[in-house]
Structure formats: structure tokens, C-alpha cells
Design a protein around this motif. Structure first.
Motif, short mmCIF file in Angstrom:
data_model
loop_
_atom_site.label_atom_id
_atom_site.label_comp_id
_atom_site.label_asym_id
_atom_site.label_seq_id
_atom_site.Cartn_x
_atom_site.Cartn_y
_atom_site.Cartn_z
N HIS A 1 -2.28 0.73 -12.79
CA HIS A 1 -2.92 1.49 -12.23
C HIS A 1 -2.38 0.80 -10.49
CE1 HIS A 1 -6.82 1.64 -13.75
NE2 HIS A 1 -7.39 0.21 -14.26
N GLY A 2 -1.75 -0.14 -10.36
CA GLY A 2 -0.80 -0.40 -9.04
C GLY A 2 0.76 0.37 -9.58
N SER A 3 1.23 0.91 -10.60
CA SER A 3 2.50 1.61 -10.27
C SER A 3 2.73 1.40 -8.88
CB SER A 3 2.64 2.01 -11.71
OG SER A 3 2.80 1.57 -12.84
N ALA A 4 4.52 2.03 -9.11
CA ALA A 4 4.53 2.06 -7.50
C ALA A 4 6.39 2.58 -7.72
CB ALA A 4 4.68 1.31 -6.46
N LEU A 5 6.60 3.66 -6.65
CA LEU A 5 8.00 3.31 -6.82
C LEU A 5 8.39 2.93 -4.53
CD1 LEU A 5 8.66 7.56 -7.37
CD2 LEU A 5 7.84 6.30 -8.56
N PHE B 1 13.33 1.07 2.81
CA PHE B 1 12.39 1.91 1.21
C PHE B 1 11.21 1.83 1.80
CE2 PHE B 1 14.53 -1.06 -2.14
CZ PHE B 1 16.07 -0.53 -1.80
N GLU B 2 10.43 3.18 1.08
CA GLU B 2 8.97 3.42 1.25
C GLU B 2 8.33 3.51 -0.17
OE1 GLU B 2 6.37 8.18 1.71
OE2 GLU B 2 8.49 8.14 1.92
N VAL B 3 7.68 2.67 -0.29
CA VAL B 3 6.38 2.53 -0.67
C VAL B 3 5.47 3.91 -1.34
CG1 VAL B 3 4.46 1.36 -2.28
CG2 VAL B 3 6.44 0.50 -0.32
N ILE B 4 6.02 3.92 -3.03
CA ILE B 4 4.77 5.61 -2.88
C ILE B 4 3.86 5.47 -4.17
CG2 ILE B 4 5.54 7.72 -4.08
CD1 ILE B 4 8.06 8.29 -2.45
N ARG B 5 2.71 5.39 -4.06
CA ARG B 5 2.45 4.81 -5.57
C ARG B 5 2.12 6.26 -6.61
NH1 ARG B 5 -3.92 4.55 -6.00
NH2 ARG B 5 -4.06 2.88 -7.70
N GLN C 1 0.81 -1.37 0.04
CA GLN C 1 0.28 -0.03 -0.06
C GLN C 1 0.72 0.85 -0.27
OE1 GLN C 1 -3.31 -0.15 -0.31
NE2 GLN C 1 -3.04 -2.76 0.00
N ASP C 2 0.08 2.11 -0.10
CA ASP C 2 1.03 3.60 -0.65
C ASP C 2 2.05 3.77 1.14
OD1 ASP C 2 1.59 6.09 -2.12
OD2 ASP C 2 0.35 7.09 -0.17
N GLY C 3 2.85 3.90 1.13
CA GLY C 3 3.46 4.87 2.77
C GLY C 3 3.45 3.23 3.29
N ASP C 4 4.04 1.77 2.10
CA ASP C 4 4.67 1.12 3.44
C ASP C 4 6.21 0.97 3.67
OD1 ASP C 4 2.09 -0.59 4.17
OD2 ASP C 4 1.84 -1.83 2.32
#
Length: 204
Positions: free
Chosen positions: A128-132, A118-122, A106-109
Motif C-alpha cells: 500500500h505504501g510503496s514509493a519511488l 529526492f521527490e517522494v512518488i507514491r 506522503q506523495d510529493g514530499d
């Protein structure tokens, strides 16, 4: 498909594998040789999104290291249908049994390994689920197919959206420091500063 797979480690010798697009045996063996030579222990397999060119090697990584791909929940179905997409898009028969999907992000994980995280940035748009995956300590971000050097990912796939991509790009510019190093899913590295200055999709 000239996709970038990253093996990221620190002094602890733990590592994460990001976007394992290894399709041929020699590509899989190169990852194994690199981790063995550097005495690394893979602890996470991360996917910036669910497209097949970034996930061809998931079955190999699961067999070799027991790791399941961790991906944003919005791309779970996309990743689950990897063999069907390979056949439909490229006429490729993926015979390896696909591993179960691991943690749904999820975003912010936070993804932790060794002494880093690492921080997950959606960043929806390419899918739809691309993230950095952003490492604040090293000012380094893995952008998948959201942001490239002087370009961005396609939005004309069924799961793509130009409106979402535009919003994600504005968020990236506001959220990340200009000195952050960008390691994309295809092509050479860059920086946020250079992209803000020269990338036509980010210039205001």
C-alpha cells in the motif's frame, strides 16, 4: 535475498541510505566501512516500502547513526510488524530491538541532503505504501520493488494489488523522463526508455 541497498552521497559528504536490508554482521560492517572510507555522514534512512528484506538493517543504522526509517504512512504498520513477519514467513527470530519509525512520508514530499533532493512518488501495488525516490537533478530513480529490469514487483501479498500496480506503472511512464536511470530493489539497473520498450508490463 539479494536485495539492493544504496548509499547515495554528493560533494557535501552527506548521504542517504535507501532500503537497508543488511542482515548479517559483514553486511552491516560493509556499510559502515563504505561511509567511513568516503567520510560520509548519513542523514536519512529511507525505505521504499515496509517489507522485511528491505529493512533488516534498520536497527543497526539506528544504533550506529541514530537514524529512524522514513517510510510512506501507508506502510507504517507493515514495518512495525517486521519481527512477526520474519517469524511467520521464514521462521527467523529477529532479536534486535526495533527502532521507532521516523518521518511518515506522503506523495510529493521532498527529502533533502547535501546539495540534492529526492521527490517522494507514491506507487502502491507491491504494498500500500510503496514509493519511488526520484532525483530530478541526476535523472535517477530508486524504485524499490515497484519496477525491476524487465519485470515488476509481486502483487500477490496481502497488501498487494494488481490494479494499483497497473495504475502506478502507467503513472511512472507518464511522470518520469525516458532517460531516467532506474535503480531497483533487486537486480541490475535499467532505464525508463528500455523498460517502456522491452518490459512486457509497461509496453502498451
Amino acid at each position: 535475498m539479494q536485495e539492493n541497498c544504496y548509499v547515495v552521497s554528493d560533494e557535501s559528504h552527506e548521504c542517504v541510505i535507501i532500503d537497508c536490508g543488511a542482515y548479517y554482521d559483514e553486511e552491516c560492517e560493509a556499510i559502515d566501512q563504505y561511509t567511513s572510507t568516503n567520510e560520509l555522514t548519513p542523514v536519512h534512512l529511507l525505505a521504499t516500502h515496509g517489507h522485511l528484506d528491505h529493512n533488516f538493517g534498520n536497527a543497526y543504522i539506528y544504533r550506529t547513526y541514530g537514524l529512524k526509517a522514513e517510510i510512506c504512512a501507508e506502510d507504517e504498520e507493515l514495518l512495525a510488524k517486521l519481527p512477526q513477519h520474519a517469524q511467520q514467513l521464514f521462521g527467523m527470530d529477529i532479536t534486535d530491538e526495533q527502532p521507532p519509525i521516523g518521518r511518515l512520508l506522503q506523495d510529493g514530499d521532498t527529502i533533502t541532503f547535501g546539495t540534492h533532493q529526492f521527490e517522494v512518488i507514491r506507487t502502491p501495488g507491491h504494498s500500500h505504501g510503496s514509493a519511488l525516490f526520484y532525483c530530478e537533478a541526476e535523472k535517477t530513480v530508486f524504485t524499490g520493488d515497484t519496477l525491476f529490469r524487465m519485470s515488476i514487483g509481486r502483487t500477490d501479498f496481502p497488501e498487494g494489488s494488481w490494479k494499483e500496480m497497473e495504475q502506478s506503472l502507467h503513472y511512472i511512464v507518464a511522470r518520469l523522463p525516458k532517460e531516467a536511470v532506474v535503480l531497483p530493489g533487486h537486480g541490475p539497473q535499467t532505464t525508463i526508455a528500455d523498460e517502456v520498450t522491452y518490459n512486457p508490463y509497461l509496453r502498451s
